[in-house]
Write an enzyme that holds these catalytic residues in place. Structure first.
Site, PDB file in Angstrom:
ATOM      1  N   GLU A 367       0.806  -1.229   0.000  1.00 37.93           N
ATOM      2  CA  GLU A 367       0.000   0.000   0.000  1.00 37.93           C
ATOM      3  C   GLU A 367       0.839   1.280   0.000  1.00 37.93           C
ATOM      4  O   GLU A 367       0.405   2.322   0.497  1.00 37.93           O
ATOM      5  CB  GLU A 367      -0.965   0.005   1.192  1.00 37.93           C
ATOM      6  N   GLU A 448      -6.449  -7.722  -1.300  1.00 38.32           N
ATOM      7  CA  GLU A 448      -7.139  -7.506  -0.029  1.00 38.32           C
ATOM      8  C   GLU A 448      -8.535  -6.969  -0.320  1.00 38.32           C
ATOM      9  O   GLU A 448      -8.742  -6.253  -1.307  1.00 38.32           O
ATOM     10  CB  GLU A 448      -6.408  -6.496   0.868  1.00 38.32           C
TER      11      GLU A 448
END
Length: 733
Positions: A367, A448
């Protein structure tokens, strides 16, 4: 010949570090590795308690058989900044908590006693990945993996890469690239168990060709072979396990051995309650077994760092695909930090390049923002060492620069509409083109989803449990129905301890489809029910079976997570047989059964204020009953269940054995809102990790036992008011 001995016992652990004791023994506690420097409470703790230095020491007695040999210690993992001394002389420093390192003691050993000193600093040093900002997981200090004593000849094998360039051919080839400390001949044998298939000898590269009758490594039949390497001049021998398989990522999906596979998985942290990272071989292997066998996953992501070799070995054996990635969480540090991260890529790949289960390397900090120069380097390092596997880079921002082979995305788009649960429209996943911003189709994987979007505790009310289930089902259905998506990896396998900045304020992220003890929440069965019935029948109604648990009362609509052909519902004289809801979930291998007003009116089951009734649900395959769940109208505390993962185990100190405690009613269902304190007593050759007083959450709690290595019965006694005293015995030996 080389000798490799596990050196986990006999370490002296002490709090803090004093340079005056580098060459002198300190007083402390005798511990066995893997070891956690600070055992934390289950929740509401101060995570800074382990963010400081600690000392491990061990005496090593000289053996005359070591003369003329190299003597090394191999540390499989220590968190996070380690330095090793022998007899006061520093021999190695290693600033990474997730990859192995070696301390060569040879030139500093002396006859008699030798003192090994290890400083392990658990501080969140901003110069070491993943540190430098906030991270949503804990990095528990300690020597938390195995340590090995290696006695080697002067010329020895360092590593080897095993390649299978034509895995799908009838006549296969194995290419072996050994690494040795000095040039010279290397002999290779290809083994199937103890049977020799072929052999050859060479130096830089060895090739075995024309190999017939060999099986592919598949998820259903994960066939493994071994290359045994030996040095004729020194007698050194190593073994390297591998499999014949191909893994291809395309814009139309993922192919294993040329066959399309829709990837369905969960993310996994390597942490355990109280013990942190310090769990032995069995606990690591058990997580892989839960993912594959219980949760029906075909893939796991090692979020967000390389994990235990024992875990990866078990994935190889089970046929569980792996996405392995480097340490990191959102933050990118300075140039020196980035240099360390590139080295993390190299260390991860060199350690794990022969695992057939690993099909993609994660070479981007989870991320993180785009950083062109940095990620050019991480990709180049991966491709140089292993051009046979794809690279991926997990991001959470759209229109991110694609330098990897696969666009891997954390997609948290699922909305929170206020429409009724079953009928609400969904946007579970964004279209690939919208995310990538690319006109050209590229391989695409969702890494995710859900997680922090809808954290759910095991004891949360039934409506939230239903929504939790539906969110996972919706994404799974969307991924299965979109050929542009290779698959989806949910966040996450189980709840985990975390920093103060995240979670529910209790230092736990309740993001899992299982609780922190690996006890399934209802959403776990959204995954488990997708496996074929031949691998185990699943039938889990999403209900606590109480009229007043929902706002409107009753149990309808009732979701039954199952891989059965149909289920039969019985309650209050009403019987209905209902099949899977393929209209609502057309793409799932096994859609849930949803029993609602289309099948039964609320009035048929009795209005609010009338008597509540028991019920049953039966699952059918090929017209025959194969599973049944009964529910009572008046659940009462009846039995305190003690349920170990195994009731017979070898006397092996590597075993950390999970034991679940459950408060059950008259028919064996858990009492989801019974939050009593269970007093636990353990007798025999095992140590209880954590406190003896255990609090039920959602009617369950768990514990881990670490075996001492001695034989004999382990007896567990559990006491809780309202229940008869419960006992269970585990046979060890």
């Amino acid at each position: 010949m080389r000798q490799v001995l596990k050196l986990n016992d006999g370490w002296i652990f002490s709090d803090g570090f004093d340079e005056g004791h580098i060459g002198a023994a300190r007083e402390g506690e005798t511990v066995t590795l893997p070891h956690n420097a600070v055992d934390l409470p289950l929740s509401y703790f101060d995570e800074t308690s382990y963010q400081r230095p600690f000392t491990y020491q061990r005496h090593l007695t000289w053996d005359d058989a070591w003369a003329g040999k190299r003597v090394q210690l191999q540390f499989d993992g220590a968190m996070a900044d380690s330095v090793v001394w022998v007899n006061g002389t520093q021999v190695v420093a290693h600033a990474d908590g997730y990859t192995p390192f070696w301390a060569d003691l040879t030139d500093h050993l002396r006859p008699g006693d030798n003192l090994i000193t290890v400083r392990v600093d658990g501080s969140e040093n901003p110069s070491i990945p993943p540190f430098g900002a906030q991270i949503d997981y804990l990095t528990y200090a300690g020597i938390y993996r195995d340590v090995w004593l290696r006695v080697l000849p002067e010329r020895y094998l360092v590593n080897a890469r095993v390649l299978t360039p034509d895995a799908l051919a009838d006549a296969k080839t194995v290419v072996i690239r050994p690494e040795t400390t000095a040039p010279g001949p290397v002999r290779a044998r290809l083994l199937d168990g103890d049977r020799e298939i072929a052999a050859t000898e060479g130096e830089v590269e060895l090739t075995l060709s024309g190999l017939t009758g060999l099986r592919l490594w598949t998820m259903e039949d994960p066939a493994l072979y071994t290359v045994e390497l030996s040095l004729p001049d020194s007698g050194d021998v190593t073994t390297h396990r591998f499999g014949f398989r191909t893994a291809e990522w395309t814009p139309e999906g993922f192919l294993l051995n040329g066959q399309p596979v829709k990837l369905r998985g969960l993310n996994r942290h390597q942490s355990f309650p109280h013990a942190g990272y310090a769990a032995g071989r069995h606990a690591q292997e058990r997580d892989a077994e839960i993912l594959k066998r219980d949760l029906g996953c075909n893939m796991v992501r090692t979020s967000h760092y390389p994990q235990s070799p024992w875990f990866l070995d078990r994935c190889d054996e089970l046929g569980l695909l792996v996405f392995e990635e480097i340490p990191g969480w959102q933050h990118i540090g300075d140039k020196a930090w980035q240099d360390r991260s590139v080295e993390n890529v190299r260390a991860m790949i060199r350690r794990d390049w022969n695992h057939p289960s690993i099909v993609i390397w994660g070479v981007r900090i989870n991320e993180s923002p785009d950083d062109h120069d940095f990620y050019v380097r991480t990709n180049a390092a991966a491709r140089e060492l292993d051009p046979t596997r794809a690279t991926g880079g997990v991001r959470c921002i759209p229109d991110s620069e694609l330098l990897e082979d696969v666009y891997t995305m954390n997609d948290f788009i699922l909305d929170e509409s206020e429409l009724p649960l079953i009928q609400r429209p969904r946007t579970p996943l964004r279209p690939r083109e919208e995310v990538t911003g690319l006109k050209t189709p590229v391989p695409y994987l969702v890494t995710e989803y859900n997680g922090h979007m809808f954290p759910t505790k095991a004891q949360d009310p039934e409506p939230r449990q239903i929504e939790h289930v539906l969110r996972h089902l919706d994404v799974l259905n969307a991924a299965h129905g979109d050929p542009q998506v290779s698959g989806s990896i949910g966040w996450c396998m189980f709840d985990y301890n975390t920093h103060k900045d995240f979670g529910a304020g209790d230092r736990i992220c309740h993001h899992g489809v299982m609780d922190i003890w690996r006890e399934p929440k209802f959403a776990a069965y959204a995954y488990g029910s997708q496996k074929p019935p031949s691998e185990g029948v699943v039938m889990q109604p999403v209900t606590f079976w109480a009229r007043g648990e929902r706002n409107i009362g009753g149990v309808l609509p009732l979701i039954v997570l199952t891989n059965c052909d149909e289920v039969e519902f019985e309650c209050a004289g009403v019987t209905r047989r209902v099949g899977p809801d393929r209209e609502r979930f057309p793409h799932l291998p096994h859609p849930p059964v949803i029993i609602d007003h289309r099948h039964i009116s609320a009035a048929e089951l009795g209005e609010w204020g009338m008597s509540w009734h028991p019920g049953s649900i039966t699952g059918y395959l090929d017209g025959k009953p194969v599973a049944r769940r009964d529910f009572v109208a008046d659940p009462l505390p009846t039995r305190l269940q003690i349920d170990p993962d195994m009731d017979r185990v070898p006397a092996d100190p590597d075993i950390d054995l999970r034991v679940m405690l459950r408060a059950l009613d008259q028919v064996g269902n858990r009492l989801p809102f019974l939050d009593g304190a269970v007093q636990v007593q353990v007798e025999g050759p095992a140590k209880l990790i954590g406190p003896s007083l255990r609090m039920l959450q959602g009617g369950t709690t768990g514990m881990w036992l670490r075996l001492t290595g001695q034989a004999g019965p382990v007896t567990i006694t559990a006491r809780l008011d309202q229940f008869p005293t419960a006992t269970a015995t585990i046979s060890v030996g």
